[in-house]
Design an enzyme around this catalytic site. Structure first.
Site: not given
Length: 130
Positions: A105, A110
């Site tokens: 998203e 990450h």
């Protein structure tokens, strides 16, 4: 909305803005290569995000373009954060979503560190098709 990891890096993404201190975070760790902070919508008792400081969209982008020092520093940061969060002894889950099928998203690499509870299987067996 999932992102396309082949697109160029967008320096207006939320993690780029956190790195520039335009948006606050609950920081737990920072060094030359990585920043770690608590997720604002935790999915486990321990839910920490670790991001590289460089402009990388995905693992593919990172592994192809990051220096050896950036790669080593980021991976060491993930391990350090897990130990400091107290989840290394009991176990934890790392998750990094890539692209649309992976439901990424935010267009900045990450890693989620999840811990503090027992987790079930990653993908239910009935969801796997041949």
């Amino acid at each position: 909305m999932p992102i396309d990891p082949t697109l160029p890096y967008d320096d207006t993404n939320i993690f780029a803005r956190i790195l520039r201190a335009e948006i606050p975070c609950r920081k737990v760790y920072e060094d030359d290569h990585a920043l770690a902070f608590h997720d604002i919508n935790p999915q486990a008792p321990v839910h920490i995000l670790v991001i590289p400081k460089g402009a990388y969209v995905s693992w593919d982008d990172f592994s192809a373009k990051a220096s050896d020092a950036e790669i080593a520093g980021f991976i060491r940061a993930v391990g350090h954060v897990a130990r400091e969060a107290g989840v290394a002894a009991t176990g934890y889950r790392l998750m990094a979503n890539m692209g649309g099928h992976g439901h990424q998203e935010v267009a900045h690499l990450h890693v989620h560190i999840f811990g503090g509870r027992q987790f079930r299987e990653m993908i239910p067996r009935e969801a796997v098709s041949s």
